[in-house]
Design a protein around this motif. Structure first.
Motif, PDB file in Angstrom:
ATOM      1  N   ILE A 195      -9.580  12.560   4.630  1.00 19.97           N
ATOM      2  CA  ILE A 195      -9.614  11.228   4.047  1.00 19.97           C
ATOM      3  C   ILE A 195      -8.493  11.054   3.032  1.00 19.97           C
ATOM      4  N   CYS A 196      -7.664  10.042   3.283  1.00 22.72           N
ATOM      5  CA  CYS A 196      -6.551   9.718   2.399  1.00 22.72           C
ATOM      6  C   CYS A 196      -6.650   8.226   2.127  1.00 22.72           C
ATOM      7  N   LEU A 197      -6.730   7.841   0.862  1.00 22.99           N
ATOM      8  CA  LEU A 197      -6.952   6.427   0.533  1.00 22.99           C
ATOM      9  C   LEU A 197      -5.663   5.595   0.547  1.00 22.99           C
ATOM     10  N   GLY A 198      -4.558   6.210   1.014  1.00 29.39           N
ATOM     11  CA  GLY A 198      -3.266   5.512   1.039  1.00 29.39           C
ATOM     12  C   GLY A 198      -3.276   4.108   1.621  1.00 29.39           C
ATOM     13  N   PRO A 199      -3.996   3.848   2.731  1.00 31.06           N
ATOM     14  CA  PRO A 199      -3.939   2.502   3.312  1.00 31.06           C
ATOM     15  C   PRO A 199      -4.526   1.426   2.393  1.00 31.06           C
ATOM     16  N   ALA A 200      -5.388   1.820   1.466  1.00 38.81           N
ATOM     17  CA  ALA A 200      -6.066   0.819   0.631  1.00 38.81           C
ATOM     18  C   ALA A 200      -5.649   0.924  -0.831  1.00 38.81           C
ATOM     19  N   ALA A 208       0.832  -1.210   0.000  1.00 43.73           N
ATOM     20  CA  ALA A 208       0.000   0.000   0.000  1.00 43.73           C
ATOM     21  C   ALA A 208       0.865   1.257   0.000  1.00 43.73           C
ATOM     22  N   LEU A 209       0.277   2.338  -0.462  1.00 40.68           N
ATOM     23  CA  LEU A 209       0.995   3.612  -0.518  1.00 40.68           C
ATOM     24  C   LEU A 209       1.547   4.021   0.851  1.00 40.68           C
ATOM     25  N   CYS A 210       0.790   3.778   1.917  1.00 38.81           N
ATOM     26  CA  CYS A 210       1.254   4.141   3.269  1.00 38.81           C
ATOM     27  C   CYS A 210       2.649   3.581   3.545  1.00 38.81           C
ATOM     28  N   ASP A 211       2.935   2.383   2.993  1.00 40.10           N
ATOM     29  CA  ASP A 211       4.210   1.737   3.291  1.00 40.10           C
ATOM     30  C   ASP A 211       5.402   2.549   2.809  1.00 40.10           C
ATOM     31  N   SER A 212       5.207   3.376   1.802  1.00 36.60           N
ATOM     32  CA  SER A 212       6.353   4.168   1.343  1.00 36.60           C
ATOM     33  C   SER A 212       6.172   5.660   1.624  1.00 36.60           C
ATOM     34  N   CYS A 213       5.018   6.022   2.188  1.00 28.88           N
ATOM     35  CA  CYS A 213       4.735   7.444   2.394  1.00 28.88           C
ATOM     36  C   CYS A 213       5.577   8.020   3.532  1.00 28.88           C
ATOM     37  N   LYS A 214       6.180   9.162   3.262  1.00 30.99           N
ATOM     38  CA  LYS A 214       7.048   9.795   4.278  1.00 30.99           C
ATOM     39  C   LYS A 214       6.248  10.223   5.508  1.00 30.99           C
ATOM     40  N   ARG A 215       4.985  10.508   5.299  1.00 26.45           N
ATOM     41  CA  ARG A 215       4.163  10.990   6.417  1.00 26.45           C
ATOM     42  C   ARG A 215       3.823   9.866   7.402  1.00 26.45           C
ATOM     43  N   ASN A 216       4.079   8.636   6.997  1.00 27.23           N
ATOM     44  CA  ASN A 216       3.709   7.498   7.835  1.00 27.23           C
ATOM     45  C   ASN A 216       4.331   7.582   9.229  1.00 27.23           C
ATOM     46  N   GLN A 217       5.573   8.095   9.284  1.00 26.96           N
ATOM     47  CA  GLN A 217       6.261   8.170  10.583  1.00 26.96           C
ATOM     48  C   GLN A 217       5.560   9.109  11.556  1.00 26.96           C
ATOM     49  N   SER A 218       4.753  10.007  11.011  1.00 26.30           N
ATOM     50  CA  SER A 218       4.090  10.975  11.899  1.00 26.30           C
ATOM     51  C   SER A 218       2.877  10.370  12.599  1.00 26.30           C
ATOM     52  N   LYS A 219       2.535   9.133  12.218  1.00 28.53           N
ATOM     53  CA  LYS A 219       1.340   8.531  12.813  1.00 28.53           C
ATOM     54  C   LYS A 219       1.578   8.172  14.276  1.00 28.53           C
ATOM     55  N   PRO A 220       0.630   8.474  15.137  1.00 28.01           N
ATOM     56  CA  PRO A 220       0.766   8.027  16.526  1.00 28.01           C
ATOM     57  C   PRO A 220       0.547   6.511  16.608  1.00 28.01           C
ATOM     58  N   CYS A 249       0.664  13.272  -5.645  1.00 24.80           N
ATOM     59  CA  CYS A 249      -0.341  14.032  -4.884  1.00 24.80           C
ATOM     60  C   CYS A 249       0.194  14.439  -3.517  1.00 24.80           C
ATOM     61  N   MET A 250       0.792  13.446  -2.809  1.00 24.18           N
ATOM     62  CA  MET A 250       1.389  13.733  -1.490  1.00 24.18           C
ATOM     63  C   MET A 250       2.319  14.936  -1.569  1.00 24.18           C
ATOM     64  N   ASN A 251       3.129  14.969  -2.642  1.00 21.17           N
ATOM     65  CA  ASN A 251       4.156  16.005  -2.754  1.00 21.17           C
ATOM     66  C   ASN A 251       3.575  17.399  -2.927  1.00 21.17           C
ATOM     67  N   ALA A 299       2.393  15.898   8.196  1.00 21.58           N
ATOM     68  CA  ALA A 299       1.651  14.929   9.006  1.00 21.58           C
ATOM     69  C   ALA A 299       0.745  14.066   8.129  1.00 21.58           C
ATOM     70  N   CYS A 300       0.555  12.835   8.577  1.00 20.18           N
ATOM     71  CA  CYS A 300      -0.362  11.920   7.881  1.00 20.18           C
ATOM     72  C   CYS A 300      -1.738  12.593   7.776  1.00 20.18           C
ATOM     73  N   PHE A 301      -2.308  12.542   6.588  1.00 17.83           N
ATOM     74  CA  PHE A 301      -3.616  13.173   6.375  1.00 17.83           C
ATOM     75  C   PHE A 301      -4.693  12.587   7.281  1.00 17.83           C
ATOM     76  N   LEU A 302      -4.665  11.277   7.434  1.00 19.62           N
ATOM     77  CA  LEU A 302      -5.721  10.647   8.242  1.00 19.62           C
ATOM     78  C   LEU A 302      -5.695  11.145   9.677  1.00 19.62           C
ATOM     79  N   THR A 303      -4.496  11.361  10.215  1.00 21.81           N
ATOM     80  CA  THR A 303      -4.438  11.856  11.599  1.00 21.81           C
ATOM     81  C   THR A 303      -5.013  13.266  11.680  1.00 21.81           C
TER      82      THR A 303
HETATM   83  S1  SF4 Z   1      -2.847   7.658   5.119  1.00 24.82           S
HETATM   84 FE1  SF4 Z   1      -2.082   8.933   3.431  1.00 24.82          FE
HETATM   85  S2  SF4 Z   1      -0.806  10.495   4.439  1.00 24.82           S
HETATM   86 FE2  SF4 Z   1      -1.133   8.849   5.944  1.00 24.82          FE
HETATM   87  S3  SF4 Z   1       0.674   7.528   5.706  1.00 24.82           S
HETATM   88 FE3  SF4 Z   1      -0.958   6.702   4.378  1.00 24.82          FE
HETATM   89  S4  SF4 Z   1      -0.605   7.608   2.348  1.00 24.82           S
HETATM   90 FE4  SF4 Z   1       0.564   8.823   3.875  1.00 24.82          FE
END
Ligand code: SF4
Ligand code: SF4
Lengths: 148, 329
Positions: B237-242, B197-209, B251-253, B229-233
């Motif tokens: 709505i960010c469809l990255g996890p799916a 999934a996109l989340c796995d390579s997204c730089k914002r992932n580290q910001s997730k609690p 888009c992230m950029n 910061a991760c959009f979901l936090t």
């Molecule tokens: S939900 Fe979106 S912003 Fe958050 S880590 Fe996944 S792709 Fe990145």
């Protein structure tokens, strides 16, 4: 249309529904009954798959609030149901076609009753009318009509 | 040695996918030198008639973009299938139906009524609607017939490989082309993009609690999103996890959440359903009222969850039921 008999899929958690009765007995009275280990295992995909396969409604029976054997499976299922409802409504399908009941019934005697009750409600609603465009068109191939 | 024949063709596409092929820049010159381009309607003057005259499987690869909405698109798809060893569904429209697939939320009649009668800019006093066949001065004129809904390419023909994206990024096009030319293809039916999934390579992932939770849903234009910061936090709505990884995070950029153009991750049929399960797990609400209150803020769920994939969605594939099945039970 008065003869219309809605199809219903009922998922129920084995920890609170019908565990004192053998599954065959319940199956024999309740069509499309799917006992599961925890309602938390019922992914949104399963709920949509039931509708895709022709169900007119889905009933989910889980453990009482705060009493999930796996901590919060019933709570997760409840939130999924709310989201699926919202999705169904956005394509013109009534949200009440998916329901979740969190309660305890070790004998499982209420399962057929709840199914019957919901089936009656569905019969009142009639078949679902999705706004997703119908597939019929004279020149379309058999492949297109039958899906993948 | 004769060069392998390659066709590039658009069906119901916007031209963006063809543009994406042009965007591989000078690599395109090398590709053009290595293959014999037998069809590319947007760029070169070849005729369908010359494809019809070819033998079965004479084309090594057909790169097909766009969805199938009318009889002409279907005919071209079937023609290319017959003449090609491999068909690559190129872009979100061919893979999943794409954004034009949202037209399935209206019937063909609704669309015709709006376009030829009700839209404020229409002047059509005699109520003329396009006809597939009409007679003028004793001659028969034909137009392609619009189908009842939008289809993905594999609803209509067999597809060998899928290259997702709206449009696919340049590096993935080069990867796909070289895999074909060098005969290094994965098993038939594969999507030529990462499985995760996109989340796995997204730089914002580290910001997730550790434990994600959201109590409100906001739309991207309503807030100033934190670019790190991760959009979901942030409740956006960010469809990255799916959604399948491999888009290059365009888009992230630019601080836009993922909208799902790469389609579902490997092994998942319906990305919208997958996202619903993810989203449910982070909704922080107890009572039915609280849950409903948050979910009410989710505007246009079908548009959000299936922006690029409605024709391939499970809800679209609802099995037509024989209404006379009352005797069955
Ligand atoms: S939900 Fe979106 S912003 Fe958050 S880590 Fe996944 S792709 Fe990145
Ligand atoms: S996938 Fe996107 S870029 Fe390609 S034809 Fe469809 S809308 Fe256009």
């Amino acid at each position: 249309m008065s003869e219309y008999k809605p199809k219903l899929v009922c998922f129920s958690c084995k920890f609170s529904w019908g565990y004192l009765t053998d599954e065959e007995t319940i199956s024999s009275t309740t069509e499309n009954w799917v006992p599961v280990i925890c309602t938390g295992k019922i992914d949104a995909t399963h709920m949509l798959d039931a509708f895709r396969s022709g169900a007119d409604g889905v009933l989910i029976l889980g453990c009482p609030e705060g009493d999930c054997h796996y901590q919060d499976g019933n709570y997760e299922a409840k939130k999924r149901v709310h989201l699926i409802r919202r999705l169904l409504e956005s394509v013109g399908i009534e949200g009440e076609r998916i329901r979740i009941e969190l309660s305890l019934d070790p004998e499982g005697t209420r399962i057929p009753d709840l199914v019957e009750e919901m089936r009656n409600e569905l019969a009142r609603l009639g078949p679902p009318k999705s706004i997703l465009a119908a597939e019929e068109a004279p020149q379309e191939t058999a492949r297109a009509r039958g899906g993948k | 040695m004769t060069k392998p024949k390659v066709a590039i063709c658009w069906l119901g596409g916007c031209g963006g996918c063809d543009e994406a092929v042009v965007d591989i820049n000078e690599v395109l010159l090398r590709v053009a030198a290595a293959v014999d381009l037998v069809l590319w309607p947007v760029a070169l003057d070849y005729k369908y008639e010359s494809v019809k005259a070819m033998k079965k499987d004479e084309i090594v690869l057909s790169v097909v973009n766009g969805h199938v909405r009318n009889s002409e698109q279907q005919e071209i798809a079937e023609l290319l299938r017959e003449k090609s060893q491999l068909v690559l569904a190129f872009g979100a429209c061919a893979c999943l139906g794409g954004t034009p697939g949202l037209a399935n939320l209206a019937t063909k009649q609704d669309i015709f009524d709006w376009v030829y009668r009700d839209a404020p800019t229409v002047v059509n006093p005699n109520g003329h609607y396009p006809q597939a066949v009409s007679r003028v001065n004793g001659k028969e004129l034909t137009l392609p017939e619009l189908h009842g809904r939008v289809y993905a390419l594999d609803d209509v023909i067999d597809v060998d490989y899928y290259l997702p994206g709206c449009p696919p990024p340049a590096y993935s096009i080069m990867y796909a082309l070289s895999a074909v030319l060098e005969n290094k293809l994965p098993p038939k039916g594969s999507t030529l993009a990462p499985h995760r999934a996109l989340c796995d390579s997204c730089k914002r992932n580290q910001s997730k609690p550790d434990r994600m939770s959201i109590r409100e849903i906001k739309r991207i234009h309503e807030v100033e999103a934190d670019p790190d910061a991760c959009f979901l936090t942030q409740g956006i709505i960010c469809l990255g996890p799916a959604t399948r990884d491999g888009c290059g995070e365009a888009c992230m950029n630019i601080n836009m959440p993922c909208r799902g153009c790469f389609g579902p991750v490997e092994g998942v049929e319906d990305g919208g359903a997958k996202f619903i399960s993810t989203m449910a797990s982070i909704l922080d609400a107890e009572s039915n009222e609280e849950v409903a209150g948050i979910i009410d803020q989710f505007i246009d769920p079908v548009g959000y969850l299936y922006r690029f994939s409605l024709p391939a969605a499970m809800l679209q594939k609802r099995r037509a039921r024989n209404r006379v099945d009352t005797k069955e039970v």
